[in-house]
Design a protein around this motif. Structure first.
Motif, PDB file in Angstrom:
ATOM      1  N   ILE A  80      15.307   5.745  24.766  1.00  0.00           N
ATOM      2  CA  ILE A  80      16.204   5.351  25.853  1.00  0.00           C
ATOM      3  C   ILE A  80      15.750   3.732  26.046  1.00  0.00           C
ATOM      4  O   ILE A  80      14.636   3.382  25.978  1.00  0.00           O
ATOM      5  CB  ILE A  80      15.639   5.965  27.230  1.00  0.00           C
ATOM      6  N   GLU A  81      16.824   3.275  26.291  1.00  0.00           N
ATOM      7  CA  GLU A  81      16.752   1.574  26.699  1.00  0.00           C
ATOM      8  C   GLU A  81      17.016   1.411  28.121  1.00  0.00           C
ATOM      9  O   GLU A  81      18.179   1.553  28.368  1.00  0.00           O
ATOM     10  CB  GLU A  81      17.342   0.834  25.555  1.00  0.00           C
TER      11      GLU A  81
ATOM     12  N   LEU B 150      26.912  -4.519  30.703  1.00  0.00           N
ATOM     13  CA  LEU B 150      25.698  -4.135  29.801  1.00  0.00           C
ATOM     14  C   LEU B 150      25.851  -2.891  29.123  1.00  0.00           C
ATOM     15  O   LEU B 150      24.902  -2.339  28.336  1.00  0.00           O
ATOM     16  CB  LEU B 150      24.410  -3.993  30.951  1.00  0.00           C
ATOM     17  N   LYS B 151      27.054  -2.325  28.897  1.00  0.00           N
ATOM     18  CA  LYS B 151      27.395  -1.219  28.228  1.00  0.00           C
ATOM     19  C   LYS B 151      26.545   0.126  28.486  1.00  0.00           C
ATOM     20  O   LYS B 151      25.844   0.550  27.360  1.00  0.00           O
ATOM     21  CB  LYS B 151      27.412  -1.555  26.738  1.00  0.00           C
ATOM     22  N   VAL B 152      26.378   0.252  29.545  1.00  0.00           N
ATOM     23  CA  VAL B 152      25.607   1.110  30.110  1.00  0.00           C
ATOM     24  C   VAL B 152      26.072   2.751  30.015  1.00  0.00           C
ATOM     25  O   VAL B 152      27.180   3.054  30.119  1.00  0.00           O
ATOM     26  CB  VAL B 152      25.252   1.095  31.721  1.00  0.00           C
ATOM     27  N   ASP B 153      25.051   3.441  29.435  1.00  0.00           N
ATOM     28  CA  ASP B 153      25.586   4.963  29.259  1.00  0.00           C
ATOM     29  C   ASP B 153      25.456   5.919  30.432  1.00  0.00           C
ATOM     30  O   ASP B 153      26.069   6.949  30.663  1.00  0.00           O
ATOM     31  CB  ASP B 153      24.729   5.563  27.883  1.00  0.00           C
TER      32      ASP B 153
ATOM     33  N   SER C 202      20.795   2.265  16.404  1.00  0.00           N
ATOM     34  CA  SER C 202      21.773   2.076  17.565  1.00  0.00           C
ATOM     35  C   SER C 202      22.656   3.282  17.874  1.00  0.00           C
ATOM     36  O   SER C 202      22.857   3.328  18.931  1.00  0.00           O
ATOM     37  CB  SER C 202      22.676   0.748  17.203  1.00  0.00           C
TER      38      SER C 202
ATOM     39  N   LEU D 154      20.826   2.492  33.148  1.00  0.00           N
ATOM     40  CA  LEU D 154      20.589   1.543  34.240  1.00  0.00           C
ATOM     41  C   LEU D 154      19.795   2.428  35.559  1.00  0.00           C
ATOM     42  O   LEU D 154      20.440   3.371  35.798  1.00  0.00           O
ATOM     43  CB  LEU D 154      21.732   0.782  34.840  1.00  0.00           C
TER      44      LEU D 154
ATOM     45  N   ARG E 111      20.528   5.394  20.201  1.00  0.00           N
ATOM     46  CA  ARG E 111      19.847   4.614  21.285  1.00  0.00           C
ATOM     47  C   ARG E 111      20.864   4.958  22.680  1.00  0.00           C
ATOM     48  O   ARG E 111      21.971   5.229  22.566  1.00  0.00           O
ATOM     49  CB  ARG E 111      19.949   3.078  21.176  1.00  0.00           C
ATOM     50  N   HIS E 112      20.075   5.219  23.751  1.00  0.00           N
ATOM     51  CA  HIS E 112      20.745   5.400  24.958  1.00  0.00           C
ATOM     52  C   HIS E 112      20.449   4.411  26.046  1.00  0.00           C
ATOM     53  O   HIS E 112      19.250   4.320  26.574  1.00  0.00           O
ATOM     54  CB  HIS E 112      20.403   6.870  25.496  1.00  0.00           C
ATOM     55  N   ARG E 113      21.280   4.058  26.577  1.00  0.00           N
ATOM     56  CA  ARG E 113      21.227   2.725  27.504  1.00  0.00           C
ATOM     57  C   ARG E 113      21.422   3.186  28.895  1.00  0.00           C
ATOM     58  O   ARG E 113      22.318   3.805  29.410  1.00  0.00           O
ATOM     59  CB  ARG E 113      22.410   1.362  27.138  1.00  0.00           C
TER      60      ARG E 113
ATOM     61  N   VAL F 263      18.161  -0.807  30.662  1.00  0.00           N
ATOM     62  CA  VAL F 263      18.997  -2.264  30.674  1.00  0.00           C
ATOM     63  C   VAL F 263      18.407  -2.998  31.795  1.00  0.00           C
ATOM     64  O   VAL F 263      18.531  -4.233  31.999  1.00  0.00           O
ATOM     65  CB  VAL F 263      20.273  -2.191  30.555  1.00  0.00           C
TER      66      VAL F 263
END
Length: 460
Positions: A164-165, A199-202, A135, A142, A138-140, A167
């Motif tokens: 990269i995730e 969604l805790k987007v970065d 975690s 959108l 990890r890079h969230r 979301v």
């Protein structure tokens, strides 16, 4: 991503290099402290030699491509590079710690601690290269949009960076067709800032083709940015994450009004001075290899030794590039230009070896000294192919705004190309270089070129 002198480095790569520097030094210092009660060692002296050992092993790892974010590499290939790095480090460690001039028992203990630390970091590199990151890394992301561009960016993101995730995909009000799978489409019942927060987007990547007439929710995107979420368009994201300017995301306005593409007299002067100094040194060092190569070419296929061919240079000017002849004398006896290809049957036995080791390129150092080429830049192409590619590929002529190079960003990032599609891929890297070139970027490319030669990547 972390930007250093106009060049982007992945945060994971920076973290790996930092660990590979600090962990061996810490282990050696711990070993020195363990045996230091007898008064044999000065911590400062041990730290100095430990740093030399760690930095040199990092150079070996970089040359062998251990830090490269290549996701198509198999675990066996990664292990082979790690083992080779370990083999190279053994004599290095012996030499470095021998210079400490301490008792043999202390020397062996420090050497063992350094090698153990290196072994541990290499095992970790192999494991992390073929496993999903935790975690922490990890890079969230959108993606704003659900059309063709959004589907394309999603596919590229999954392929280029497993850390990269995605979301989800947030629909734009003007999207008329949903191309991405319905299960990843986010609801518009919540606003974009609220969705990003929930969604805790970065990072938000704007993947919308039409941006006029209020298509973009500028206020909501601004609110996201003010809340700490990075907002990028497609061109900026691909430039930063992939080191290329993708043609399918480029717009003329972005090229004109964006940063980069600086061609100041100061940069030109520094680049020319660097070219002359380094090319002169390389020419002197390579002279014995060049003399042996010339003799082998004569023995196998006779004269001429060199091959001169017209290429397109700065601002479209023509010049004659000089290379060692690696093909038969009748390679283009029909007078029709053809792409050189992998395993080309026109290549001689000597030519195959010197191409693999890039020795055939060494005479181009004379082109660098003459001012027709630079050490680093887009590779020069023949006028016949330039005319064809300029017609077929948008922005192709932009690469001629800088001098062509002996090596380049496309050469260290992409395999040897022999088709129009390959030229498209390489152009995207060339455009990145034209936009961001600095002395630091040139040094990075020259450093990576050594690794390309050592590993045979992109050999023809």
């Amino acid at each position: 991503m972390i930007k250093v002198f106009n060049h982007w480095f992945h945060r994971k790569t920076v973290a790996q290099v930092a660990v590979d520097l600090m962990f061996p030094v810490a282990c050696v210092l711990f070993a020195a402290a363990w045996i230091g009660h007898s008064g044999h060692l000065a911590v400062e002296k041990v730290a100095f030699y430990a740093v030399i050992f760690a930095v040199t092993t990092i150079v070996f790892n970089a040359w062998l491509g251990i830090y490269q974010r290549v996701h198509s590499r198999t675990r066996t290939e990664t292990r082979a590079r790690a083992v080779l790095s370990l083999y190279l480090a053994i004599p290095l460690a012996y030499v470095v710690f021998s210079l400490l001039s301490v008792e043999e028992v202390d020397q062996g203990f420090l050497l063992l601690s350094g090698m153990a630390a290196l072994f541990a970091t290499l095992v970790r590199r192999v494991h992390s290269a073929h496993s999903r990151s935790g975690s922490l890394m990890r890079h969230r992301v959108l993606v704003f949009g659900v059309g063709d561009e959004a589907e394309n960016v999603g596919r590229v993101l999954r392929k280029s960076d497993p850390d990269i995730e995605i979301v989800g995909f947030y629909p734009c009000a003007t999207d008329t067709e949903i191309v991405v799978p319905s299960q990843v489409v986010l609801s518009r019942q919540m606003s974009l800032p609220d969705t990003a927060h929930a969604l805790k987007v970065d990072e938000i990547i704007v993947a919308v083709r039409e941006r006029r007439g209020g298509a973009l929710p500028l206020r909501e995107l601004l609110d996201c940015k003010l809340s700490g979420v990075r907002v990028l368009d497609l061109a900026s994201y691909f430039e930063r994450a992939l080191g290329q300017l993708r043609l399918d995301s480029l717009r003329v306005g972005w090229l004109i009004f964006g940063e980069g593409f600086r061609q100041s007299w100061r940069r030109t002067t520094i680049k020319r001075f660097f070219d002359v100094v380094v090319a002169s040194m390389l020419l002197l060092l390579a002279m014995p290899v060049m003399l042996v190569t010339a003799l082998l070419i004569i023995l196998e296929d006779g004269f001429p030794v060199f091959y001169r061919q017209e290429r397109v240079g700065l601002d479209g000017r023509l010049f004659k590039v000089i290379k060692f002849r690696s093909m038969r004398n009748d390679a283009e006896s029909d007078g029709k230009p053809r792409w050189a290809s992998t395993n080309d049957d026109r290549v001689t036995r000597v030519g195959r070896v010197i191409r693999k080791l890039r020795i055939d390129e060494l005479p181009q150092l004379c082109n660098v000294l003459a001012g027709d080429m630079s050490l680093v830049g887009p590779r020069p192409e023949r006028p016949y192919f330039v005319d064809q590619l300029t017609r077929d590929i948008p922005f192709y002529a932009v690469r001629h705004s800088v001098k062509p190079g002996l090596t380049g960003w496309a050469q260290v990032c992409y395999h040897y190309g022999s088709t129009v599609d390959d030229s498209v891929q390489k152009l995207q890297y060339d455009l990145y270089y034209v936009k961001n070139h600095t002395l630091f970027v040139d040094i990075v490319i020259l450093f990576q070129t050594v690794g390309v030669v050592l590993t045979g990547k992109g050999a023809r």
